[in-house]
Design a protein around this motif. Structure first.
Motif, PDB file in Angstrom:
ATOM      1  N   CYS A   1      19.837  37.244  58.616  1.00 40.48           N
ATOM      2  CA  CYS A   1      20.960  36.405  58.174  1.00 40.48           C
ATOM      3  C   CYS A   1      21.643  37.031  56.968  1.00 40.48           C
ATOM      4  O   CYS A   1      22.858  37.051  56.861  1.00 40.48           O
ATOM      5  CB  CYS A   1      20.452  35.010  57.821  1.00 40.48           C
ATOM      6  SG  CYS A   1      21.743  33.788  57.625  1.00 40.48           S
TER       7      CYS A   1
ATOM      8  N   CYS B   1      24.689  25.054  57.388  1.00 41.25           N
ATOM      9  CA  CYS B   1      25.163  26.429  57.191  1.00 41.25           C
ATOM     10  C   CYS B   1      26.530  26.562  57.858  1.00 41.25           C
ATOM     11  O   CYS B   1      26.659  26.361  59.063  1.00 41.25           O
ATOM     12  CB  CYS B   1      24.183  27.423  57.800  1.00 41.25           C
ATOM     13  SG  CYS B   1      24.707  29.153  57.676  1.00 41.25           S
TER      14      CYS B   1
ATOM     15  N   GLN C   1      29.288  28.394  59.555  1.00 43.33           N
ATOM     16  CA  GLN C   1      29.422  29.637  60.306  1.00 43.33           C
ATOM     17  C   GLN C   1      30.870  29.814  60.736  1.00 43.33           C
ATOM     18  O   GLN C   1      31.592  28.847  60.958  1.00 43.33           O
ATOM     19  CB  GLN C   1      28.500  29.628  61.525  1.00 43.33           C
ATOM     20  CG  GLN C   1      27.036  29.454  61.153  1.00 43.33           C
ATOM     21  CD  GLN C   1      26.122  29.612  62.356  1.00 43.33           C
ATOM     22  OE1 GLN C   1      26.532  30.071  63.417  1.00 43.33           O
ATOM     23  NE2 GLN C   1      24.873  29.235  62.193  1.00 43.33           N
TER      24      GLN C   1
ATOM     25  N   PRO D   1      27.050  33.498  59.439  1.00 40.84           N
ATOM     26  CA  PRO D   1      27.015  32.582  58.295  1.00 40.84           C
ATOM     27  C   PRO D   1      27.973  33.021  57.194  1.00 40.84           C
ATOM     28  O   PRO D   1      27.846  34.112  56.645  1.00 40.84           O
ATOM     29  CB  PRO D   1      25.559  32.638  57.842  1.00 40.84           C
ATOM     30  CG  PRO D   1      25.052  33.955  58.335  1.00 40.84           C
ATOM     31  CD  PRO D   1      25.784  34.220  59.621  1.00 40.84           C
TER      32      PRO D   1
END
Length: 219
Positions: free
Chosen positions: A6, A43, A45, A92
């Motif tokens: 990530c 998160c 994105q 992300p």
């Protein structure tokens, strides 16, 4: 997705970001069109290709890796093979942006700053020293993934409402979707009122069922 991957993804993407020339247009917030934010488990994105295009980065197929170049900065990212055949992967935003030295601030509907964008949650990105200094942009946070948001915004453009630059998809349930459409008044900005739109998917098309200020803006 593993944490180290990530972080790698994040470092890649915002090395490619290029902000719009101004913080606002005609007094309106500088919302980044086509860079649709998606709140996935807390998160945010965003789709890779619109982001890299906006940043002015060059993306090369390096076999098992995508090589993203912006000036002297190079980021390597592992992408699914379908990313090179038309399907846009999402990455992300915060991890990518902060990994490239940008400042990221979330503006929820409860903050004073959010009032400047009609109480629509946004992520503000500011860059100092990356390619061009002092640039800011806003990414709207939707309740649906980028491909679905793109489909709904296409309907809004067809209907002539002119809200595509700030319309937010706030809820989705089966074949129904709800939108939050802040009301803009030239010279005054956003009012405290908004229109709620309800759409229905029929035969792979989205159709407006209604637009009203009397519909609750709840899930």
């Amino acid at each position: 997705m593993r944490a180290d991957r990530c972080v790698l993804i994040a470092a890649i993407v915002l090395a490619t970001v290029r902000f719009a020339a101004a913080d606002s247009q005609d007094g309106r917030p500088n919302v980044l069109l086509d860079v649709h934010g998606y709140n996935h488990g807390g998160c945010v994105q965003v789709p890779l290709w619109p982001l890299t295009d906006w940043l002015g980065a060059r993306v090369e197929d390096g076999g098992d890796w995508a090589v993203i170049r912006l000036g002297e900065k190079v980021v390597y990212l592992q992408l699914p093979r379908q990313a090179w055949t038309g399907e846009t992967p999402v990455v992300p935003l915060r991890v990518v942006a902060e990994g490239l030295g940008a400042e990221v601030r979330y503006r929820g509907p409860e903050t004073d700053a959010a009032a400047t964008v009609g109480h629509v949650p946004v992520v503000e990105i500011s860059i100092e020293g990356i390619s061009i200094e002092g640039r800011r942009g806003l990414v709207l946070v939707h309740a649906a993934a980028p491909p679905l948001v793109t489909e709904i915004l296409a309907v809004v453009r067809d209907e002539g409402y002119g809200l595509d630059w700030l319309l937010r998809v706030s809820a989705v349930a089966g074949d129904y979707a709800k939108t939050h459409e802040p009301q803009w008044r030239e010279g005054f900005g956003f009012s405290q009122h908004w229109i709620t739109g309800v759409l229905l998917r029929r035969h792979d098309e989205w159709l407006y069922l209604l637009r009203s200020s009397k519909v609750s803006h709840t899930q």
